[in-house]
Design a protein around this motif. Structure first.
Motif, PDB file in Angstrom:
ATOM      1  N   MET A 143       0.848  -1.187   0.000  1.00  0.00           N
ATOM      2  CA  MET A 143       0.000   0.000   0.000  1.00  0.00           C
ATOM      3  C   MET A 143       0.888   1.242   0.000  1.00  0.00           C
ATOM      4  SD  MET A 143      -3.153  -0.965   2.566  1.00  0.00           S
ATOM      5  CE  MET A 143      -2.104  -1.165   3.998  1.00  0.00           C
ATOM      6  N   VAL A 144       0.504   2.236  -0.808  1.00  0.00           N
ATOM      7  CA  VAL A 144       1.322   3.438  -0.920  1.00  0.00           C
ATOM      8  C   VAL A 144       0.450   4.688  -0.914  1.00  0.00           C
ATOM      9  CG1 VAL A 144       3.110   2.240  -2.244  1.00  0.00           C
ATOM     10  CG2 VAL A 144       1.298   3.466  -3.460  1.00  0.00           C
ATOM     11  N   ALA A 145       1.076   5.803  -0.550  1.00  0.00           N
ATOM     12  CA  ALA A 145       0.467   7.121  -0.711  1.00  0.00           C
ATOM     13  C   ALA A 145       1.232   7.835  -1.822  1.00  0.00           C
ATOM     14  CB  ALA A 145       0.544   7.917   0.586  1.00  0.00           C
ATOM     15  N   LEU A 146       0.520   8.665  -2.578  1.00  0.00           N
ATOM     16  CA  LEU A 146       1.116   9.373  -3.694  1.00  0.00           C
ATOM     17  C   LEU A 146       1.005  10.882  -3.500  1.00  0.00           C
ATOM     18  CD1 LEU A 146      -0.306   7.416  -6.794  1.00  0.00           C
ATOM     19  CD2 LEU A 146       1.802   6.980  -5.523  1.00  0.00           C
ATOM     20  N   ALA A 147       1.952  11.608  -4.107  1.00  0.00           N
ATOM     21  CA  ALA A 147       1.905  13.069  -4.178  1.00  0.00           C
ATOM     22  C   ALA A 147       1.858  13.458  -5.645  1.00  0.00           C
ATOM     23  CB  ALA A 147       3.130  13.679  -3.515  1.00  0.00           C
ATOM     24  N   LEU A 148       1.025  14.456  -5.966  1.00  0.00           N
ATOM     25  CA  LEU A 148       0.900  14.950  -7.340  1.00  0.00           C
ATOM     26  C   LEU A 148       0.988  16.469  -7.330  1.00  0.00           C
ATOM     27  CD1 LEU A 148       0.183  14.699 -10.379  1.00  0.00           C
ATOM     28  CD2 LEU A 148      -2.239  14.739  -9.703  1.00  0.00           C
ATOM     29  N   ASP A 149       1.892  16.988  -8.153  1.00  0.00           N
ATOM     30  CA  ASP A 149       2.051  18.432  -8.339  1.00  0.00           C
ATOM     31  C   ASP A 149       1.596  18.777  -9.752  1.00  0.00           C
ATOM     32  OD1 ASP A 149       2.894  21.073  -8.612  1.00  0.00           O
ATOM     33  OD2 ASP A 149       5.031  20.582  -8.653  1.00  0.00           O
ATOM     34  N   ILE A 150       0.538  19.582  -9.852  1.00  0.00           N
ATOM     35  CA  ILE A 150       0.037  20.048 -11.143  1.00  0.00           C
ATOM     36  C   ILE A 150       0.541  21.465 -11.337  1.00  0.00           C
ATOM     37  CG2 ILE A 150      -2.017  20.588 -12.502  1.00  0.00           C
ATOM     38  CD1 ILE A 150      -3.530  18.497 -10.772  1.00  0.00           C
ATOM     39  N   GLY A 151       1.570  21.616 -12.164  1.00  0.00           N
ATOM     40  CA  GLY A 151       2.145  22.922 -12.414  1.00  0.00           C
ATOM     41  C   GLY A 151       1.620  23.530 -13.697  1.00  0.00           C
ATOM     42  N   ALA A 152       2.100  24.718 -14.000  1.00  0.00           N
ATOM     43  CA  ALA A 152       1.656  25.398 -15.220  1.00  0.00           C
ATOM     44  C   ALA A 152       2.168  24.706 -16.470  1.00  0.00           C
ATOM     45  CB  ALA A 152       2.143  26.850 -15.196  1.00  0.00           C
ATOM     46  N   THR A 153       3.336  24.095 -16.377  1.00  0.00           N
ATOM     47  CA  THR A 153       3.937  23.468 -17.562  1.00  0.00           C
ATOM     48  C   THR A 153       4.324  22.019 -17.348  1.00  0.00           C
ATOM     49  OG1 THR A 153       6.151  24.239 -16.930  1.00  0.00           O
ATOM     50  CG2 THR A 153       4.849  25.684 -18.361  1.00  0.00           C
ATOM     51  N   LYS A 154       4.203  21.505 -16.117  1.00  0.00           N
ATOM     52  CA  LYS A 154       4.628  20.129 -15.859  1.00  0.00           C
ATOM     53  C   LYS A 154       3.755  19.476 -14.812  1.00  0.00           C
ATOM     54  CE  LYS A 154       6.714  20.707 -11.622  1.00  0.00           C
ATOM     55  NZ  LYS A 154       5.817  21.790 -11.217  1.00  0.00           N
ATOM     56  N   PHE A 155       3.712  18.137 -14.868  1.00  0.00           N
ATOM     57  CA  PHE A 155       3.169  17.299 -13.804  1.00  0.00           C
ATOM     58  C   PHE A 155       4.343  16.607 -13.132  1.00  0.00           C
ATOM     59  CE2 PHE A 155      -0.670  16.727 -16.709  1.00  0.00           C
ATOM     60  CZ  PHE A 155      -1.465  17.611 -16.004  1.00  0.00           C
ATOM     61  N   ALA A 156       4.281  16.461 -11.808  1.00  0.00           N
ATOM     62  CA  ALA A 156       5.271  15.675 -11.081  1.00  0.00           C
ATOM     63  C   ALA A 156       4.533  14.798 -10.083  1.00  0.00           C
ATOM     64  CB  ALA A 156       6.273  16.576 -10.366  1.00  0.00           C
ATOM     65  N   ALA A 157       5.029  13.604  -9.870  1.00  0.00           N
ATOM     66  CA  ALA A 157       4.395  12.688  -8.930  1.00  0.00           C
ATOM     67  C   ALA A 157       5.445  11.780  -8.323  1.00  0.00           C
ATOM     68  CB  ALA A 157       3.312  11.851  -9.624  1.00  0.00           C
ATOM     69  N   GLY A 158       5.148  11.271  -7.120  1.00  0.00           N
ATOM     70  CA  GLY A 158       6.053  10.348  -6.443  1.00  0.00           C
ATOM     71  C   GLY A 158       5.325   9.648  -5.326  1.00  0.00           C
ATOM     72  N   THR A 159       5.969   8.665  -4.735  1.00  0.00           N
ATOM     73  CA  THR A 159       5.407   7.963  -3.583  1.00  0.00           C
ATOM     74  C   THR A 159       5.842   8.673  -2.308  1.00  0.00           C
ATOM     75  OG1 THR A 159       7.303   6.449  -3.496  1.00  0.00           O
ATOM     76  CG2 THR A 159       5.375   5.767  -4.789  1.00  0.00           C
ATOM     77  N   VAL A 160       5.067   8.492  -1.242  1.00  0.00           N
ATOM     78  CA  VAL A 160       5.268   9.240  -0.010  1.00  0.00           C
ATOM     79  C   VAL A 160       5.615   8.297   1.129  1.00  0.00           C
ATOM     80  CG1 VAL A 160       4.249  10.911   1.588  1.00  0.00           C
ATOM     81  CG2 VAL A 160       3.538  10.900  -0.820  1.00  0.00           C
ATOM     82  N   ASP A 161       6.748   8.570   1.807  1.00  0.00           N
ATOM     83  CA  ASP A 161       7.123   7.816   3.002  1.00  0.00           C
ATOM     84  C   ASP A 161       6.258   8.239   4.184  1.00  0.00           C
ATOM     85  OD1 ASP A 161       9.079   6.530   1.592  1.00  0.00           O
ATOM     86  OD2 ASP A 161      10.763   7.594   2.526  1.00  0.00           O
ATOM     87  N   SER A 162       6.388   7.504   5.281  1.00  0.00           N
ATOM     88  CA  SER A 162       5.571   7.781   6.465  1.00  0.00           C
ATOM     89  C   SER A 162       5.879   9.135   7.089  1.00  0.00           C
ATOM     90  CB  SER A 162       5.773   6.683   7.507  1.00  0.00           C
ATOM     91  OG  SER A 162       7.143   6.592   7.884  1.00  0.00           O
ATOM     92  N   ASP A 163       7.079   9.696   6.815  1.00  0.00           N
ATOM     93  CA  ASP A 163       7.412  11.016   7.355  1.00  0.00           C
ATOM     94  C   ASP A 163       7.107  12.139   6.375  1.00  0.00           C
ATOM     95  OD1 ASP A 163       9.366  10.651   5.462  1.00  0.00           O
ATOM     96  OD2 ASP A 163      11.048  11.150   6.778  1.00  0.00           O
ATOM     97  N   GLY A 164       6.492  11.808   5.242  1.00  0.00           N
ATOM     98  CA  GLY A 164       6.140  12.802   4.243  1.00  0.00           C
ATOM     99  C   GLY A 164       7.155  12.963   3.138  1.00  0.00           C
ATOM    100  N   THR A 165       8.285  12.292   3.226  1.00  0.00           N
ATOM    101  CA  THR A 165       9.305  12.397   2.194  1.00  0.00           C
ATOM    102  C   THR A 165       8.814  11.740   0.903  1.00  0.00           C
ATOM    103  OG1 THR A 165      11.063  12.314   3.851  1.00  0.00           O
ATOM    104  CG2 THR A 165      11.692  11.850   1.572  1.00  0.00           C
TER     105      THR A 165
END
Length: 294
Positions: free
Chosen positions: A1-23
Motif C-alpha cells: 500500500m502506498v500514498a502518492l503526491a501529485l504536483d500540477i504545475g503550469a507546464t509540468k506534472f510531477a508525482a512520487g510515492t510518499v514515506d511515512s514522514d512525508g518524504t
C-alpha cells in the motif's frame, strides 16, 4: 500500500510515492501536453503507483482551484482552464483512496514549514516565482485556505504603474510583470534575443543591459507585492522559491530595496525576505505531507 503526491504545475506534472514522514521518493515529471492532459496525468500516476494499492493522494495544483468541488482550472493549461474535476478523476483511478487537494502554494507553505526556511515559524508567507507566481499563507501555525481554496494566490496582486495584460484577463498583475516568461517577453520587446528565464539570468550576470533592466523591473514589482502582502498579513517572514527566483542579485537587490521603501510601518521593522532552502520539488514535497493529512 502506498500514498502518492501529485504536483500540477503550469507546464509540468510531477508525482512520487510518499514515506511515512512525508518524504517523496521516486519523483517523476512530465511536460503538460497541449491536449489529452488528463490522459498524460493518469499515466504518470499509474506509472508511479507501479501496481500497488494506493491509500492516499495529496494533490497540489496551480490555480485557480475550487476545493469545495474538487476542481482545478489553471489559466496556463487551456484544456483545464474552465475547470477539471481532478479529485473525482483521481478517485476513480484509485477507488477507496483518501484524496486531499489544495492550491500549490499551500503545499509550498507546508514544505517550508516542515523542512525549509520557515521551520518553527508560526506566521509567514511562502512565494514561488517561476512560470507563474503563487503563494501560501501560514497564520498562527496553520495554512490559510480561504473560501474556495485560493488564499495566497498572490500572483494577482496588482502592481501600481504597470498595465501589462495578464492571462487572468486583468492588467498589471505581478505575475504579468515579474514571472519568468513575462520578464522574457518584456526583454524581447526591448531587443534581447534570448528565449528563457535561465538565459535572461545568465545574460544579466554577464552584464547585458536589457537583461539587467528586465530583472530590475521584475524584482521591483515583486518587492511591491511582497511589502503589500506583508502589511496585510502582519508577518515578518517571506520565503521565496521557484526557478526564476534563482536569478541572482540582479533580481534580489531591487526586490529587497523596494520592500525597504514600502514596508515602513513599525510592525514590519523585522520583516525578512529570504530565498527558499528547498529544491524545485518543494510543492511536490508539500503534496506528500498533504497526502498524510498535512
Amino acid at each position: 500500500m502506498v500514498a502518492l503526491a501529485l504536483d500540477i504545475g503550469a507546464t509540468k506534472f510531477a508525482a512520487g510515492t510518499v514515506d511515512s514522514d512525508g518524504t517523496v521518493r521516486g519523483a517523476r515529471r512530465i511536460a503538460v501536453p497541449a491536449s489529452g492532459v488528463w490522459d498524460a496525468c493518469r499515466e504518470l500516476l499509474l506509472d508511479v503507483a507501479a501496481g500497488d494499492e494506493v491509500t492516499a493522494v495529496g494533490i497540489g495544483s496551480a490555480g485557480p482551484v475550487d476545493v469545495r468541488t474538487g476542481t482545478t482550472g489553471p489559466i496556463n493549461i487551456p484544456e483545464w482552464a474552465g475547470g477539471f474535476d481532478v479529485v473525482a478523476a483521481v478517485g476513480e483511478l484509485f477507488p477507496g483512496a483518501m484524496i486531499r487537494f489544495t492550491i500549490d502554494g499551500d503545499c509550498l507553505a507546508l514544505a517550508e514549514q516542515r523542512w525549509g526556511a520557515a521551520r518553527g515559524v508560526r506566521d509567514f508567507l511562502a512565494l514561488t516565482v517561476s512560470t507563474g507566481i503563487g503563494g501560501g499563507i501560514v497564520a498562527d501555525g496553520r495554512v490559510v485556505v480561504g473560501r474556495t481554496g485560493n488564499a495566497g494566490h498572490l500572483g494577482h496582486i496588482v502592481v501600481p504603474g504597470n498595465e501589462e495584460p495578464c492571462a487572468c484577463g486583468g492588467f498589471g498583475c505581478v505575475e504579468a510583470v515579474a514571472s519568468g516568461p513575462s520578464s522574457v517577453r518584456w526583454a524581447r520587446r526591448q531587443g534581447w534575443t534570448g528565449e528563457s528565464g535561465v538565459e535572461l539570468a545568465e545574460a544579466a550576470r554577464a552584464g547585458d543591459g536589457i537583461a539587467l533592466a528586465a530583472l530590475h523591473r521584475a524584482g521591483s514589482a515583486l518587492g511591491t507585492a511582497v511589502a503589500s502582502a506583508a502589511a496585510l498579513l502582519d508577518t515578518d517572514l517571506v520565503v521565496i522559491g521557484g526557478g526564476f527566483a534563482q536569478s541572482g542579485e540582479a533580481l534580489w537587490e531591487p526586490l529587497r530595496a523596494t520592500v525597504a521603501v514600502h514596508a515602513r510601518l513599525r510592525f514590519l521593522d523585522e520583516l525578512r525576505v529570504v530565498p527558499s532552502e528547498l529544491t524545485d520539488q518543494a510543492t511536490l514535497a508539500g503534496a506528500g505531507l498533504l497526502a498524510l493529512g498535512g
